[in-house]
Design a protein around this motif. Structure first.
Motif, PDB file in Angstrom:
ATOM      1  N   ARG A   1     -47.701  32.220  -8.023  1.00 46.28           N
ATOM      2  CA  ARG A   1     -46.620  32.081  -6.950  1.00 46.28           C
ATOM      3  C   ARG A   1     -47.038  30.839  -6.246  1.00 46.28           C
ATOM      4  O   ARG A   1     -46.406  30.958  -5.067  1.00 46.28           O
ATOM      5  CB  ARG A   1     -46.692  33.455  -6.037  1.00 46.28           C
ATOM      6  CG  ARG A   1     -46.330  34.505  -6.891  1.00 46.28           C
ATOM      7  CD  ARG A   1     -45.926  35.791  -5.924  1.00 46.28           C
ATOM      8  NE  ARG A   1     -45.469  36.847  -6.760  1.00 46.28           N
ATOM      9  CZ  ARG A   1     -45.816  38.191  -6.278  1.00 46.28           C
ATOM     10  NH1 ARG A   1     -46.530  38.456  -5.475  1.00 46.28           N
ATOM     11  NH2 ARG A   1     -45.066  39.251  -7.207  1.00 46.28           N
ATOM     12  N   THR A   2     -47.405  29.839  -6.680  1.00 44.30           N
ATOM     13  CA  THR A   2     -47.742  28.586  -5.656  1.00 44.30           C
ATOM     14  C   THR A   2     -46.873  27.539  -6.209  1.00 44.30           C
ATOM     15  O   THR A   2     -46.448  27.417  -7.190  1.00 44.30           O
ATOM     16  CB  THR A   2     -48.977  28.255  -5.807  1.00 44.30           C
ATOM     17  OG1 THR A   2     -49.382  27.999  -7.190  1.00 44.30           O
ATOM     18  CG2 THR A   2     -50.139  29.210  -5.159  1.00 44.30           C
ATOM     19  N   PRO A   3     -46.560  26.467  -5.071  1.00 48.47           N
ATOM     20  CA  PRO A   3     -45.779  25.487  -5.484  1.00 48.47           C
ATOM     21  C   PRO A   3     -46.765  24.488  -6.016  1.00 48.47           C
ATOM     22  O   PRO A   3     -48.120  24.820  -6.129  1.00 48.47           O
ATOM     23  CB  PRO A   3     -45.235  24.652  -4.061  1.00 48.47           C
ATOM     24  CG  PRO A   3     -46.247  25.413  -3.100  1.00 48.47           C
ATOM     25  CD  PRO A   3     -46.736  26.682  -3.734  1.00 48.47           C
ATOM     26  N   GLY A   4     -46.217  23.166  -6.538  1.00 49.61           N
ATOM     27  CA  GLY A   4     -47.141  22.493  -7.396  1.00 49.61           C
ATOM     28  C   GLY A   4     -48.266  21.749  -6.658  1.00 49.61           C
ATOM     29  O   GLY A   4     -49.375  21.893  -7.592  1.00 49.61           O
ATOM     30  N   ASN A   5     -48.329  21.760  -5.720  1.00 50.25           N
ATOM     31  CA  ASN A   5     -49.424  20.875  -4.966  1.00 50.25           C
ATOM     32  C   ASN A   5     -50.626  22.263  -4.377  1.00 50.25           C
ATOM     33  O   ASN A   5     -51.674  21.680  -4.458  1.00 50.25           O
ATOM     34  CB  ASN A   5     -49.181  20.047  -3.746  1.00 50.25           C
ATOM     35  CG  ASN A   5     -48.413  21.063  -2.653  1.00 50.25           C
ATOM     36  OD1 ASN A   5     -47.959  21.810  -2.814  1.00 50.25           O
ATOM     37  ND2 ASN A   5     -48.795  20.762  -1.517  1.00 50.25           N
ATOM     38  N   ILE A   6     -50.323  23.360  -4.506  1.00 48.66           N
ATOM     39  CA  ILE A   6     -51.159  24.432  -4.333  1.00 48.66           C
ATOM     40  C   ILE A   6     -51.397  25.034  -5.360  1.00 48.66           C
ATOM     41  O   ILE A   6     -50.877  25.482  -6.050  1.00 48.66           O
ATOM     42  CB  ILE A   6     -50.708  25.278  -3.139  1.00 48.66           C
ATOM     43  CG1 ILE A   6     -50.462  24.510  -1.791  1.00 48.66           C
ATOM     44  CG2 ILE A   6     -51.650  26.411  -2.902  1.00 48.66           C
ATOM     45  CD1 ILE A   6     -49.901  25.309  -0.910  1.00 48.66           C
TER      46      ILE A   6
ATOM     47  N   VAL B   1     -59.893  31.330  -5.043  1.00 45.76           N
ATOM     48  CA  VAL B   1     -59.721  30.280  -4.008  1.00 45.76           C
ATOM     49  C   VAL B   1     -58.445  29.653  -3.944  1.00 45.76           C
ATOM     50  O   VAL B   1     -58.124  29.020  -5.325  1.00 45.76           O
ATOM     51  CB  VAL B   1     -60.885  29.225  -3.728  1.00 45.76           C
ATOM     52  CG1 VAL B   1     -60.644  27.986  -2.947  1.00 45.76           C
ATOM     53  CG2 VAL B   1     -62.102  30.123  -3.753  1.00 45.76           C
ATOM     54  N   ALA B   2     -57.580  29.424  -3.026  1.00 43.52           N
ATOM     55  CA  ALA B   2     -56.429  28.599  -3.222  1.00 43.52           C
ATOM     56  C   ALA B   2     -56.618  27.183  -2.366  1.00 43.52           C
ATOM     57  O   ALA B   2     -57.103  27.106  -1.373  1.00 43.52           O
ATOM     58  CB  ALA B   2     -55.230  29.290  -2.425  1.00 43.52           C
ATOM     59  N   PHE B   3     -56.318  26.039  -3.097  1.00 46.40           N
ATOM     60  CA  PHE B   3     -56.577  24.901  -2.261  1.00 46.40           C
ATOM     61  C   PHE B   3     -55.513  23.917  -2.675  1.00 46.40           C
ATOM     62  O   PHE B   3     -54.594  24.138  -3.893  1.00 46.40           O
ATOM     63  CB  PHE B   3     -58.006  24.068  -2.620  1.00 46.40           C
ATOM     64  CG  PHE B   3     -58.068  23.970  -4.090  1.00 46.40           C
ATOM     65  CD1 PHE B   3     -57.716  22.470  -4.355  1.00 46.40           C
ATOM     66  CD2 PHE B   3     -58.645  24.723  -4.759  1.00 46.40           C
ATOM     67  CE1 PHE B   3     -58.166  21.990  -5.674  1.00 46.40           C
ATOM     68  CE2 PHE B   3     -59.158  24.496  -6.213  1.00 46.40           C
ATOM     69  CZ  PHE B   3     -58.852  22.946  -6.663  1.00 46.40           C
ATOM     70  N   ASP B   4     -55.211  23.077  -1.781  1.00 43.66           N
ATOM     71  CA  ASP B   4     -54.214  21.994  -1.779  1.00 43.66           C
ATOM     72  C   ASP B   4     -54.755  20.810  -2.691  1.00 43.66           C
ATOM     73  O   ASP B   4     -55.598  20.225  -2.141  1.00 43.66           O
ATOM     74  CB  ASP B   4     -53.884  21.517  -0.634  1.00 43.66           C
ATOM     75  CG  ASP B   4     -52.585  20.680  -0.396  1.00 43.66           C
ATOM     76  OD1 ASP B   4     -52.378  20.128  -1.484  1.00 43.66           O
ATOM     77  OD2 ASP B   4     -51.810  20.730   0.571  1.00 43.66           O
ATOM     78  N   ARG B   5     -54.124  20.336  -4.132  1.00 42.09           N
ATOM     79  CA  ARG B   5     -54.288  19.499  -4.728  1.00 42.09           C
ATOM     80  C   ARG B   5     -54.527  18.221  -4.136  1.00 42.09           C
ATOM     81  O   ARG B   5     -55.374  17.329  -4.371  1.00 42.09           O
ATOM     82  CB  ARG B   5     -53.558  19.457  -5.805  1.00 42.09           C
ATOM     83  CG  ARG B   5     -54.091  20.034  -7.109  1.00 42.09           C
ATOM     84  CD  ARG B   5     -53.267  19.412  -8.497  1.00 42.09           C
ATOM     85  NE  ARG B   5     -53.467  20.348  -9.432  1.00 42.09           N
ATOM     86  CZ  ARG B   5     -52.656  21.040 -10.129  1.00 42.09           C
ATOM     87  NH1 ARG B   5     -51.406  20.823  -9.934  1.00 42.09           N
ATOM     88  NH2 ARG B   5     -52.770  21.683 -10.972  1.00 42.09           N
ATOM     89  N   ASP B   6     -53.408  17.766  -3.185  1.00 39.80           N
ATOM     90  CA  ASP B   6     -53.195  16.555  -2.789  1.00 39.80           C
ATOM     91  C   ASP B   6     -54.435  16.218  -1.582  1.00 39.80           C
ATOM     92  O   ASP B   6     -54.697  14.991  -1.555  1.00 39.80           O
ATOM     93  CB  ASP B   6     -51.578  16.506  -2.068  1.00 39.80           C
ATOM     94  CG  ASP B   6     -50.639  16.656  -2.819  1.00 39.80           C
ATOM     95  OD1 ASP B   6     -50.985  16.602  -4.091  1.00 39.80           O
ATOM     96  OD2 ASP B   6     -49.567  16.911  -2.435  1.00 39.80           O
ATOM     97  N   THR B   7     -54.697  16.950  -0.802  1.00 35.23           N
ATOM     98  CA  THR B   7     -55.823  16.832   0.367  1.00 35.23           C
ATOM     99  C   THR B   7     -57.195  17.307  -0.081  1.00 35.23           C
ATOM    100  O   THR B   7     -58.080  17.081   0.947  1.00 35.23           O
ATOM    101  CB  THR B   7     -55.172  17.446   1.490  1.00 35.23           C
ATOM    102  OG1 THR B   7     -54.891  18.869   1.594  1.00 35.23           O
ATOM    103  CG2 THR B   7     -53.896  16.893   2.142  1.00 35.23           C
TER     104      THR B   7
END
Length: 332
Positions: free
Chosen positions: A55-60, A33-39
């Protein structure tokens, strides 16, 4: 509109398979599961999320909510289950489905409860929990209701379950936390130690699938591996051979062989004789590692075969388990 459906779910560390009665395995996706840390919103589930690992940026973040066959992140697992059940069923059903889920044989009561609760939360009317080796045996086409011993070695992503089954239940079993993921990790460690090359888990998995082996291959195969050179810090490509993977995978492969040996030592003599006659059946993705069956056969002296559909055996068995249970109730 469907009235109600019986669903079997193979809740694996690496992938989730959903079996629907009458249709077979309708869904097979990685349990990522990929989720956005911020939201805290889920971005992707399944194959789409797997491609994001590493391969994800910091917030994901791309996470596997199941570690070694056990729920490590409860809320994410629940959302993932909900998504897969909905995707597998497609259309709305009038009644909630009856779901059977399989878990590793060494799971504790707390871990079983977590799986059960998550499945109820995901929309089940009735939940049955089965042990993985029993499901694997049913899915491999073994009639487990007879009074004779069958040995199953189910190697998944996070755990290897080894059991001797008779009369529909497990007589002796063990679950070791050595499986497909550990093969990958062993390859990553080996590449770092021997070639000073840092590779990711997806590359390690490709090496394992293409040239990995647990027993010397008849002919040598090689492949190019790309990674980062730890000395210069720059990308680099090197060629490695199947003999090197044999060296890398020796330790985890032997741990599985030792676990098989341990179960055989604890098996009652009558059942041990059955196992000797009938052989050992291997299921799960990890059983596809080249030469692992030959290694087990050499170390135990018992004929070892890989089930016809090793990847889907557990899911099929989980789905058929409901029918098996109802069959037993009818007899009663």
């Amino acid at each position: 509109m469907l009235l109600s459906t019986d669903i079997g779910i193979d809740l694996g560390t690496a992938s989730i398979l959903v079996y629907i009665k009458g249709k077979g395995v309708v869904l097979k996706e990685p349990s990522v599961v990929a989720f956005d840390r911020d939201t805290n919103q889920i971005k992707a589930i399944g194959e789409e999320a797997r491609l994001m690992i590493g391969r994800t940026p910091g917030n994901i973040v791309a996470v596997r909510p199941l570690r070694q066959g056990v729920i490590s992140d409860y809320t994410v697992t629940e959302k993932m289950l909900k998504y897969f059940i909905r995707k597998a069923l497609g259309k709305k059903t009038l009644r909630k489905p009856r779901i059977s889920v399989c878990i590793p044989s060494g799971a504790t009561e707390v871990e079983k409860k977590a799986v059960e609760d998550a499945t109820y939360q995901a929309g089940a009317r009735e939940v049955s929990i089965i042990e993985e080796p029993v499901a694997a045996a049913i899915g491999s086409g073994i009639d487990i209701s007879k009074a004779c011993g069958n040995m199953i070695v189910d190697i998944g992503g996070g755990t290897a379950d080894i059991a001797v089954i008779s009369l529909g239940g497990t007589v002796v079993s063990t679950s070791v936390k050595v499986a497909g993921d550990d093969f990958d990790e062993a390859i990553v460690r080996f590449m770092r130690k021997k070639h000073n090359l840092l590779i990711g888990e997806r590359t390690a998995e490709e090496i394992k699938i293409q040239i990995g082996c647990a027993y010397k291959r008849p002919e040598l195969v090689a492949m190019d591996v790309r990674g980062r050179n730890l000395v210069t810090g720059l990308p680099k490509t090197i060629t490695i051979t199947s003999d090197e993977t044999l060296e890398a995978l020796r330790e985890p492969a032997m741990q599985i062989v030792d676990a098989v040996h341990n179960v055989l030592e604890r098996t009652p003599p009558e059942l041990a004789a059955d196992v000797y006659d009938r052989g050992i059946v291997m299921t799960g993705g990890g059983s596809l590692l080249s030469g692992l069956d030959a290694l087990i056969e050499e170390k135990t002296g018992i004929n070892t075969v890989i089930a016809e559909e090793p990847l889907t055996a557990v899911a099929i068995g989980t789905g058929k388990f409901i029918e098996f249970m109802h069959g037993q109730r009818d007899v009663e």
